[in-house]
Design an enzyme around this catalytic site. Structure first.
Site, mmCIF file in Angstrom:
data_model
loop_
_atom_site.group_PDB
_atom_site.id
_atom_site.type_symbol
_atom_site.label_atom_id
_atom_site.label_comp_id
_atom_site.label_asym_id
_atom_site.label_seq_id
_atom_site.Cartn_x
_atom_site.Cartn_y
_atom_site.Cartn_z
ATOM 1 N N GLY A 94 -3.626 25.399 -8.545
ATOM 2 C CA GLY A 94 -3.701 26.484 -9.513
ATOM 3 C C GLY A 94 -3.862 26.070 -10.948
ATOM 4 O O GLY A 94 -3.590 26.869 -11.854
ATOM 5 N N HIS A 151 -8.896 27.996 -19.085
ATOM 6 C CA HIS A 151 -9.192 29.425 -19.266
ATOM 7 C C HIS A 151 -8.860 29.888 -20.682
ATOM 8 O O HIS A 151 -8.127 29.223 -21.427
ATOM 9 C CB HIS A 151 -8.421 30.277 -18.243
ATOM 10 C CG HIS A 151 -6.935 30.227 -18.374
ATOM 11 N ND1 HIS A 151 -6.227 31.016 -19.256
ATOM 12 C CD2 HIS A 151 -6.004 29.483 -17.712
ATOM 13 C CE1 HIS A 151 -4.937 30.777 -19.134
ATOM 14 N NE2 HIS A 151 -4.771 29.839 -18.198
ATOM 15 N N CYS A 161 -1.921 25.068 -16.839
ATOM 16 C CA CYS A 161 -3.346 25.243 -17.133
ATOM 17 C C CYS A 161 -3.693 24.675 -18.514
ATOM 18 O O CYS A 161 -2.820 24.364 -19.311
ATOM 19 C CB CYS A 161 -3.721 26.726 -17.091
ATOM 20 S SG CYS A 161 -3.673 27.436 -15.429
#
Length: 394
Positions: free
Chosen positions: A292, A296, A314
Site C-alpha cells: 500500500g 500521490h 506513502c
C-alpha cells in the site's frame, strides 16, 4: 599396382549413416497433458522439420525452443484429441531420419488449478525497468518451479536476453535482463500454463499472451534526508519536488521499486489494518508496493513537504506536483527511495531491481541462458545500469 589407402577415422559407411532420432510423447501414449510438447533427441544431426496435425488433419502451429529440444504448440491442445507429430532429422551427410508419434490427450483435469496472473498487458507502453511478473495463488513449491518456468516465454526485439527469478515463497516470478530495457524494445510474453501438471495435485489455469513496447526512460529518486524527489529523464534531472514520507511509526520502505499502477482518483480504506483505520480519497496515485505504498497528491501535508515525514508510508506531493508527475511517468519506471527506517521486503511489489544481477539469477529454477550470461559481461553487476537515451525523446 597401386593399393587404395584405407579411410582415416570412421569408415565411409559410418560417415554416411543417417542420424539417430527419438521423439516424445511416446507413440500411442494416452492421457497426455494438453500442455504437451513434441520433444526430439538427435545424435549425428539436427531436426530440420516438424509437422504436427490433429485428428481432423489440421496442422497445429508450434514454435521450437531455443535449444531445439522440443516444439511447443502455439496454443493448448484440445482435451481427448489425437495428434500426430512427424519429425525429420538431417545428418551432416545429408541423409535423413523420420519418426512419427501419435498420442491422445486426456480429459479435462479434475485437479484444482493454480491461479496465475500475468502482470504484463498487451498494447501498452511501459518504463525501461518493467519486469515481466507472473503471480501464483497458491504459491509454487520449489520442486515444481522448473516445470513452470519452462512454460514461461519472453521474446524481445531487438534481442535483449534475460532470465526468470523466483521470490523465495514462490508467489511471484520476475523476468528481466542484466540491464534496463532499451527504449523502443518490443516485448512479447506467453505464460503457457493451461493444463500443465504442477506438482502431484495441481494444474495450471490458463494460457496468456501479450505484446507491448518500452517507452522513454524515466526514474524517480526519493531521499528521506533531504525530503526531495528528483525526477530524471534519460539520466538528466528535469525537476525536484518536495515530499513528505512515512513518519517513524509507519516508515516508507527504502529500496528499488517499480511503478505498478496509476490512478487519477482512488480511495484508501485502511480500516482493519494495524496502523490504519481511515478512509480518504486521493488524486494522482501511483502504486509502488503490494503493502500500500503510493506516490500521490496530499494537499493536507503541503506544509510538511520538504521538511518533515508525516505520512502513513506513502510519498506525499502537492496536488499540482502529483498531477504533473502523472504526465511524466509510466508503469514500469524505476523508483529509488533511500534514508528511511526500514528496507523494502523482496516480493512486496515488483522488486526485481532491488537486488544485483548476480543475486537475481540465483532465483532461477533453470540454468541461465547462455545469451543472458554473455550480455551480463557488458552490463553492470549492480541494479543501476547506465541510462540509455530514449528514442521517443521529449
Amino acid at each position: 599396382m597401386h593399393r587404395r589407402r584405407p579411410a582415416r577415422g570412421r569408415a565411409a559407411g559410418q560417415r554416411e549413416a543417417p542420424p539417430e532420432l527419438a521423439v516424445t510423447p511416446a507413440d500411442q501414449a494416452r492421457d497426455v497433458p494438453i500442455s504437451a510438447e513434441v520433444g526430439a533427441t538427435v545424435k549425428g544431426g539436427r531436426v530440420t522439420a516438424v509437422r504436427i496435425t490433429d485428428d481432423k488433419g489440421a496442422e497445429v502451429a508450434a514454435e521450437p525452443r531455443e535449444d531445439a529440444s522440443a516444439w511447443v504448440p502455439s496454443r493448448p491442445l484440445g482435451t481427448q484429441r489425437t495428434y500426430t507429430a512427424e519429425v525429420t532429422a538431417t545428418g551432416d551427410s545429408g541423409k535423413t531420419t523420420v519418426r512419427k508419434t501419435t498420442f491422445t490427450t486426456g480429459p479435462k483435469s479434475k485437479k484444482p488449478a493454480i491461479t496465475s496472473t500475468l502482470y504484463f498487458s498487451g498494447n501498452r507502453t511501459y518504463g525501461t525497468a518493467m519486469p515481466v511478473t507472473v503471480a501464483f495463488d497458491p504459491p509454487i513449491a520449489k520442486a515444481a518451479r522448473a516445470d513452470v518456468q519452462r512454460r514461461l516465454f519472453v521474446k524481445t526485439d531487438p534481442p535483449q536476453p534475460g532470465t526468470w527469478s523466483w521470490v523465495a515463497d514462490g508467489s511471484q516470478v520476475y523476468y528481466r535482463a542484466p540491464d534496463f530495457w532499451r527504449p523502443g524494445t518490443t516485448i512479447s510474453v506467453r505464460s503457457a500454463l493451461q493444463g500443465l501438471p504442477i506438482g502431484e495435485d495441481r494444474v495450471g489455469d490458463a494460457d496468456r499472451a501479450a505484446t507491448s513496447k518500452i517507452g522513454r526512460q524515466v526514474a524517480l529518486e526519493i531521499d528521506s534526508g533531504t525530503k526531495q524527489m528528483s525526477v530524471l529523464r534519460d539520466g538528466k534531472l528535469i525537476r525536484k519536488i518536495p515530499v513528505s514520507l512515512g513518519k517513524p511509526s509507519t516508515p516508507t520502505s527504502s529500496g528499488k521499486m517499480v511503478i505498478m499502477e496509476k490512478h487519477d482518483f482512488t480511495t484508501f480504506d485502511t480500516r482493519g489494518e494495524p496502523d490504519g483505520g481511515y478512509v480518504v480519497d486521493v488524486a494522482d496515485a501511483q502504486r509502488l508496493t503490494w503493502g500500500g505504498e503510493f506516490i500521490h497528491g496530499a494537499p493536507w501535508s503541503v506544509g510538511d513537504q520538504g521538511y518533515r515525514n508525516v505520512s502513513h508510508g506513502c510519498t506525499n506531493l502537492s496536488a499540482s506536483a502529483a498531477n504533473w508527475l502523472m504526465g511524466v511517468t509510466q508503469v514500469g519506471d524505476l523508483v529509488t527511495v533511500k534514508g528511511t527506517e526500514t528496507k523494502l521486503e523482496q516480493g512486496n511489489g515488483w522488486t526485481a531491481w532491488n537486488v544485483s544481477w548476480d543475486e537475481f539469477v540465483k532465483g532461477s529454477a533453470l540454468p541461465v541462458p547462455a545469451a543472458a550470461q554473455a550480455q551480463q559481461q557488458g552490463a553492470a553487476a549492480s541494479p543501476s545500469p547506465t541510462p540509455v537515451p530514449s528514442a521517443t525523446g521529449g
